[in-house]
Design an enzyme around this catalytic site. Structure first.
Site, PDB file in Angstrom:
ATOM      1  CD  GLU A 160      -2.455   1.220   2.789  1.00 53.21           C
ATOM      2  OE1 GLU A 160      -3.583   1.724   2.880  1.00 53.21           O
ATOM      3  OE2 GLU A 160      -1.829   0.771   3.781  1.00 53.21           O
ATOM      4  CE  LYS A 195      -7.010   0.547   4.582  1.00 52.47           C
ATOM      5  NZ  LYS A 195      -5.818   1.378   4.900  1.00 52.47           N
ATOM      6  CB  CYS A 231      -3.370  -1.334   5.456  1.00 51.71           C
ATOM      7  SG  CYS A 231      -2.244  -0.707   6.726  1.00 51.71           S
TER       8      CYS A 231
END
EC number: 3.5.1.4
Length: 346
Positions: free
Chosen positions: A59, A134, A166
Site C-alpha cells: 500500500e 479499501k 492494511c
C-alpha cells in the site's frame, strides 16, 4: 508449500512480496517516475526469480502518503490510467502478474468526494483482473472514501486470489468473507508503521490458520518524515506458519511457491482443523450420535451478525453505547474529527 528456491512448477505459484521503501512525493510527475521505478523492479526481479508468477507491492508504494490534501487530490489516479499503463508494460515484459497500489483512485464524483484507496491485480498480459477499494480506511488518520465489497479472481495458474488493504486485516470478517467466496490466497498490502508491528505480524498468521488460506503480506519500509514503517513483508502457509519473512530492510524481497494441490487437498480432506467446513456444519459428531443430521447445524448462532444485517443503525447505536457516540475523543482531539466537546457546542 515450498521456500528457499527460485523456481515454480505447474502445481506451484511463485509469489514474491516487496518491502518497498515508502516514497515521499508531491507531484504527478514524481508519481509517474516512481511507477517506472516499480516497473523496473518487476522486470529485474523476474530475472533473479525465474519462477515468479506474482509480485506484490505495498500500500502507498506508488504515490506515497500525500499529507497535503491538495496534493492528494491532484495526484489521484484514474483506473485504468497513466500509472496502470506503466505497470501493464512491465507485466507484459516480465510475463508476470502483479498487485499494485493506487492511493488514491479518483472517486466517481472527483474532486467533490474523497478518493478511494485501491489495489489492482494485473495479469501477465497487462489486463486488470481485480480492482479492490479499501473497505476499512485507517480512521481517524486516513481520509479515503470507503469501498463496500471484496472480490475473488482467478489468478496465475488458476489460484483464486482476493485483495485486502492494511487496516482491513484487523477485522476477521473480511478474511472470512474472502475465504468463503473461494479465495485460496489473500493478499494484504499495507503501509503499516510502528508501534503495531507485533500485532500485525500476528494477525496475518492467525487469519491464515483460521481460514485455511495462503496469505501474502507486502508492507512498506523506511521513514517518510512522519511515520517509520516496519516492513516484515511475508508469505504465510494455509496452516498459519510463515514460509518467508523480510526484516525491516528497504526493498527486501521474500519468495515462496504455493501449491494449488496442497490447499485444495487440505480443504477437501482436512477434518479437525477444517475451519471453513466446520463453521457451517457445527457439532455434526454430536448430532450423528443423537440420530440427527450428519451435516450438523448450518444456522448462524451469532446474535451480533444477525442483528447487524437486520438493523445496522440499531447495531451501531448498541456499539456506541459501550464505546463512544462521536468519532473523536475529548482527551486526544484530532483536527477535523468531531468529538463530544465539540458536539456539545452545537
Amino acid at each position: 508449500m515450498l521456500h528457499g528456491d527460485i523456481s515454480s512448477s505447474n502445481d506451484t505459484v511463485g509469489v514474491a512480496v516487496v518491502n518497498y521503501k515508502m516514497p515521499r512525493l508531491h507531484t504527478k510527475a514524481e508519481v509517474l517516475d516512481n511507477a517506472r521505478k516499480i516497473a523496473d523492479m518487476v522486470v529485474g526481479m523476474k530475472v533473479g526469480l525465474p519462477g515468479m508468477d506474482l509480485v506484490i507491492f505495498p500500500e502507498y508504494s506508488t504515490q506515497g502518503i500525500m499529507y497535503d490534501s491538495k496534493e492528494m487530490y491532484e495526484t489521484a489516479s484514474a483506473v485504468p490510467g497513466e500509472e496502470t499503463a506503466i505497470f501493464a508494460e512491465a507485466c507484459r515484459k516480465a510475463k508476470v502478474w502483479g498487485v499494485f497500489s493506487l492511493t488514491g483512485e479518483r472517486h466517481e464524483e472527483h474532486p467533490h468526494k474523497a478518493p478511494y484507496n485501491t489495489l489492482i491485480l494485473m495479469n501477465d498480459k497487462g489486463e486488470i483482473v481485480q480492482k479492490y477499494r479499501k473497505i476499512m480506511p485507517w480512521v481517524p488518520i486516513e481520509g479515503w472514501y470507503p469501498g463496500n465489497c471484496t472480490y475473488v479472481s482467478e489468478g496465475p495458474k488458476g489460484l483464486k486470489v482476493s485483495l485486502i488493504i492494511c487496516d482491513d486485516g484487523n477485522y476477521p470478517e473480511i478474511w472470512r468473507d474472502c475465504a468463503m467466496k473461494g479465495a485460496e490466497l489473500i493478499v494484504r498490502c499495507q503501509g503499516y508503521m510502528y508501534p503495531a508491528k507485533e500485532q500485525q505480524v500476528l494477525i496475518s498468521k492467525a487469519m491464515a490458520w483460521a481460514n485455511n488460506v495462503y496469505v501474502a503480506v507486502a508492507n512498506a519500509a523506511g521513514f517518510d518524515g512522519v511515520y517509520s514503517y516496519f516492513g516484515h513483508s511475508a508469505i504465510i502457509g494455509f496452516d498459519g506458519r510463515t514460509l518467508g519473512e523480510c526484516g525491516e530492510e528497504d526493498y527486501g524481497i521474500q519468495y515462496a511457491q504455493l501449491s494449488k494441490h496442497l490447499i485444495r487437498d487440505a480443504r477437501r480432506n482436512g477434518q479437525s482443523q477444517n475451519h471453513l467446513y466446520k463453521l457451517v456444519h457445527r457439532g455434526y459428531t454430536g448430532m450423528i450420535n443423537s440420530g440427527e443430521s450428519p451435516r450438523g447445524v448450518a444456522a448462524c448462532p451469532y446474535d451480533f451478525y444477525k442483528n447487524w444485517i437486520k438493523d445496522p443503525e440499531g447495531t451501531r447505536d448498541m456499539v456506541e453505547a459501550m464505546t463512544r457516540s462521536t468519532p473523536g475523543t475529548d482527551e486526544c482531539p484530532i483536527e477535523g474529527i468531531p468529538n463530544e466537546a465539540a458536539a456539545s457546542n452545537y
